[in-house]
Design a protein around this motif. Structure first.
Motif, PDB file in Angstrom:
ATOM      1  N   LEU A  68       0.819  -1.209   0.000  1.00 57.41           N
ATOM      2  CA  LEU A  68       0.000   0.000   0.000  1.00 57.41           C
ATOM      3  C   LEU A  68       0.853   1.260   0.000  1.00 57.41           C
ATOM      4  CD1 LEU A  68      -2.999  -0.805   2.378  1.00 57.41           C
ATOM      5  CD2 LEU A  68      -2.712  -1.258  -0.056  1.00 57.41           C
ATOM      6  N   MET A  69       1.881   1.302   0.840  1.00 61.03           N
ATOM      7  CA  MET A  69       2.702   2.514   0.932  1.00 61.03           C
ATOM      8  C   MET A  69       3.456   2.784  -0.368  1.00 61.03           C
ATOM      9  SD  MET A  69       1.931   3.776   3.807  1.00 61.03           S
ATOM     10  CE  MET A  69       0.285   3.030   3.621  1.00 61.03           C
ATOM     11  N   SER A  70       3.803   1.734  -1.101  1.00 56.70           N
ATOM     12  CA  SER A  70       4.515   1.936  -2.364  1.00 56.70           C
ATOM     13  C   SER A  70       3.649   2.649  -3.390  1.00 56.70           C
ATOM     14  CB  SER A  70       4.983   0.591  -2.928  1.00 56.70           C
ATOM     15  OG  SER A  70       3.883  -0.206  -3.370  1.00 56.70           O
ATOM     16  N   LEU A  71       2.342   2.426  -3.332  1.00 58.09           N
ATOM     17  CA  LEU A  71       1.439   3.060  -4.296  1.00 58.09           C
ATOM     18  C   LEU A  71       1.318   4.560  -4.059  1.00 58.09           C
ATOM     19  CD1 LEU A  71      -1.458   0.423  -4.322  1.00 58.09           C
ATOM     20  CD2 LEU A  71       0.658   0.455  -5.651  1.00 58.09           C
ATOM     21  N   LEU A  72       1.654   5.001  -2.840  1.00 59.90           N
ATOM     22  CA  LEU A  72       1.529   6.418  -2.486  1.00 59.90           C
ATOM     23  C   LEU A  72       2.883   7.109  -2.386  1.00 59.90           C
ATOM     24  CD1 LEU A  72      -1.219   6.120   0.271  1.00 59.90           C
ATOM     25  CD2 LEU A  72      -1.504   6.780  -2.130  1.00 59.90           C
ATOM     26  N   GLY A  73       3.946   6.416  -2.761  1.00 61.94           N
ATOM     27  CA  GLY A  73       5.270   7.025  -2.697  1.00 61.94           C
ATOM     28  C   GLY A  73       5.765   7.217  -1.282  1.00 61.94           C
ATOM     29  N   LEU A  74       5.399   6.314  -0.370  1.00 61.18           N
ATOM     30  CA  LEU A  74       5.745   6.455   1.044  1.00 61.18           C
ATOM     31  C   LEU A  74       6.650   5.328   1.527  1.00 61.18           C
ATOM     32  CD1 LEU A  74       2.241   7.492   2.470  1.00 61.18           C
ATOM     33  CD2 LEU A  74       4.201   8.977   1.998  1.00 61.18           C
ATOM     34  N   LEU A  75       7.545   4.856   0.666  1.00 63.71           N
ATOM     35  CA  LEU A  75       8.407   3.740   1.035  1.00 63.71           C
ATOM     36  C   LEU A  75       9.545   4.147   1.959  1.00 63.71           C
ATOM     37  CD1 LEU A  75       8.677   1.731  -2.302  1.00 63.71           C
ATOM     38  CD2 LEU A  75       7.503   1.058  -0.213  1.00 63.71           C
ATOM     39  N   GLY A  76       9.968   5.387   1.910  1.00 65.79           N
ATOM     40  CA  GLY A  76      11.081   5.815   2.740  1.00 65.79           C
ATOM     41  C   GLY A  76      12.419   5.479   2.099  1.00 65.79           C
ATOM     42  N   ASP A  77      13.487   5.701   2.847  1.00 64.63           N
ATOM     43  CA  ASP A  77      14.844   5.510   2.329  1.00 64.63           C
ATOM     44  C   ASP A  77      15.096   4.051   1.959  1.00 64.63           C
ATOM     45  OD1 ASP A  77      15.305   8.168   2.797  1.00 64.63           O
ATOM     46  OD2 ASP A  77      16.281   7.851   4.737  1.00 64.63           O
ATOM     47  N   GLY A  78      15.716   3.868   0.805  1.00 69.01           N
ATOM     48  CA  GLY A  78      16.112   2.538   0.362  1.00 69.01           C
ATOM     49  C   GLY A  78      15.047   1.770  -0.371  1.00 69.01           C
ATOM     50  N   GLY A  79      13.791   2.224  -0.310  1.00 62.56           N
ATOM     51  CA  GLY A  79      12.719   1.506  -0.974  1.00 62.56           C
ATOM     52  C   GLY A  79      12.472   2.018  -2.378  1.00 62.56           C
ATOM     53  N   ARG A  80      12.174   1.115  -3.297  1.00 66.40           N
ATOM     54  CA  ARG A  80      11.888   1.526  -4.664  1.00 66.40           C
ATOM     55  C   ARG A  80      10.970   0.507  -5.340  1.00 66.40           C
ATOM     56  NH1 ARG A  80      17.145  -0.670  -4.954  1.00 66.40           N
ATOM     57  NH2 ARG A  80      17.317  -2.423  -6.428  1.00 66.40           N
ATOM     58  N   VAL A  81      10.107   1.017  -6.193  1.00 70.28           N
ATOM     59  CA  VAL A  81       9.288   0.159  -7.043  1.00 70.28           C
ATOM     60  C   VAL A  81      10.089  -0.115  -8.302  1.00 70.28           C
ATOM     61  CG1 VAL A  81       7.158  -0.036  -8.374  1.00 70.28           C
ATOM     62  CG2 VAL A  81       7.131   1.099  -6.145  1.00 70.28           C
ATOM     63  N   THR A  82      10.350  -1.368  -8.594  1.00 67.65           N
ATOM     64  CA  THR A  82      11.156  -1.707  -9.760  1.00 67.65           C
ATOM     65  C   THR A  82      10.325  -2.170 -10.948  1.00 67.65           C
ATOM     66  OG1 THR A  82      11.468  -3.998  -9.006  1.00 67.65           O
ATOM     67  CG2 THR A  82      13.084  -2.353  -8.271  1.00 67.65           C
ATOM     68  N   ARG A  83       9.082  -2.515 -10.694  1.00 69.78           N
ATOM     69  CA  ARG A  83       8.237  -2.973 -11.804  1.00 69.78           C
ATOM     70  C   ARG A  83       6.785  -2.903 -11.380  1.00 69.78           C
ATOM     71  NH1 ARG A  83      10.635  -7.443 -12.555  1.00 69.78           N
ATOM     72  NH2 ARG A  83       9.090  -8.990 -11.889  1.00 69.78           N
ATOM     73  N   GLY A  84       5.911  -2.801 -12.372  1.00 71.91           N
ATOM     74  CA  GLY A  84       4.485  -2.870 -12.101  1.00 71.91           C
ATOM     75  C   GLY A  84       3.732  -1.609 -12.456  1.00 71.91           C
TER      76      GLY A  84
END
Length: 342
Positions: A68-84
């Motif tokens: 859920l947080m990845s969809l809102l750009g709230l992953l924080g440091d070190g997190g990234r969406v690589t596909r999808g």
């Protein structure tokens, strides 16, 4: 995917229909750490139709909140969406620039955070923060926003709302803060709300009160909800459809009636056996043996195989596809037959 969701909703609740308001496909999320890459979400698919409640369940570390947080750009440091992709009313959230995503977050998609400390600024009164949701998105004037915030606080069972408006987060009980967070999430009348463990750290009585309020206010507005929870009972009482996650993957997805009557994945069966059932209070709890994987590499087999009593060589060598086994049911397991299999 859209066809499956439409059929699922029809099976779960005849009052829900239409194309998905949110359609997530092939989501992959990674975190860079000193000891390597954490493959937190590995190809997750799910969709939400207007007015639908989806429950995402699974153990800690299964990727529920990260999804859920990845969809809102709230992953924080070190997190990234690589596909999808994450299609929200025709727009891919994962391709939006930060400024545009901020206009969606809190306005078109509301959030009820798991950690209350993350949801409120401790230096501003609660009511001011609820009103700021409306002001920051230019939905009304500040005076109107203040009046609307007090109305919402009353609607969510916060007594003496005018006085509470000026209190700071630490001056409210956990249940009152959670009510205030729900008020903030629904203030702009979003189309979807992400509720991440919305009853964490609340006692059972307050949990049920908060869930009843959230359910009532969202059903009245036709708001879709995606709720992360560990509690199968909570999911069973509030959701139209269940998504079971493990090791960053969807293991099973079903309309709630189908899920309760015919769970199929060994992991889902394990979760149920390890959960308290109020209808069978004397039934002993059976924990799932073993431990969840560390996710230091992308999946190359069924991630549940090391803990599964049905696992075979095929399970240890191939990732199972999430296959449809009925009009409102999908399972990722080599040992479950699909609709067109014999």
């Amino acid at each position: 995917m859209a066809d499956f969701v439409a059929e699922t909703i029809t099976g779960a609740n005849s009052g829900l229909s239409g194309q998905p308001v949110l359609d997530v496909r092939g989501l992959v999320v990674e975190f860079e750490r000193a000891d390597g890459t954490i493959h937190a979400v590995n190809g997750v698919d799910f969709a939400v139709c207007p007015g639908e409640w989806i429950g995402i369940i699974g153990e800690s570390g299964s990727g529920k909140s990260v999804t859920l947080m990845s969809l809102l750009g709230l992953l924080g440091d070190g997190g990234r969406v690589t596909r999808g992709h994450a299609w929200f009313e025709g727009t891919d959230l994962l391709q939006l620039p930060n400024r545009r995503l901020r206009s969606v977050r809190g306005n078109e998609i509301g959030v009820v955070f798991q950690n209350l400390a993350e949801g409120f600024n401790p230096y501003l009164p609660i009511g001011v923060q609820i009103a700021e949701t409306l002001v920051s998105h230019r939905l009304c004037t500040r005076r109107t926003a203040h009046r609307r915030a007090i109305e919402l606080m009353r609607e969510l069972g916060i007594g003496d709302a005018k006085a509470r408006f000026h209190q700071y987060p630490h001056e409210l009980s956990g249940g009152m803060r959670q009510r205030a967070m729900i008020a903030s999430a629904v203030a702009s009348e979003p189309k979807v709300i992400f509720a991440d463990e919305p009853t964490t750290a609340l006692d059972s009585t307050v949990q049920m009160q908060v869930l009843a309020l959230l359910t009532d206010i969202c059903r009245k507005r036709g708001t879709s909800v995606v709720m992360v929870t560990h509690d199968l009972g909570v999911a069973a009482h509030t959701c139209d459809r269940i998504v079971v996650m493990y090791a960053g993957m969807v293991m099973e997805e079903a309309a709630i009636d189908e899920f309760l009557q015919h769970p199929m994945h060994p992991y889902t069966l394990g979760l149920r056996a390890a959960s308290f059932d109020p209808d069978q209070p004397d039934r002993p709890l059976r924990p799932i043996p073993g431990y969840a994987p560390a996710l230091l590499e992308a999946p190359h087999s069924c991630p549940f195989a090391p803990r599964c009593h049905l696992a075979t060589a095929r399970c240890r060598e191939h990732v199972p596809a999430l296959r449809r086994i009925g009009p409102a049911h999908r399972v990722a397991c080599h040992h479950v037959q699909g609709e067109n299999e014999t």
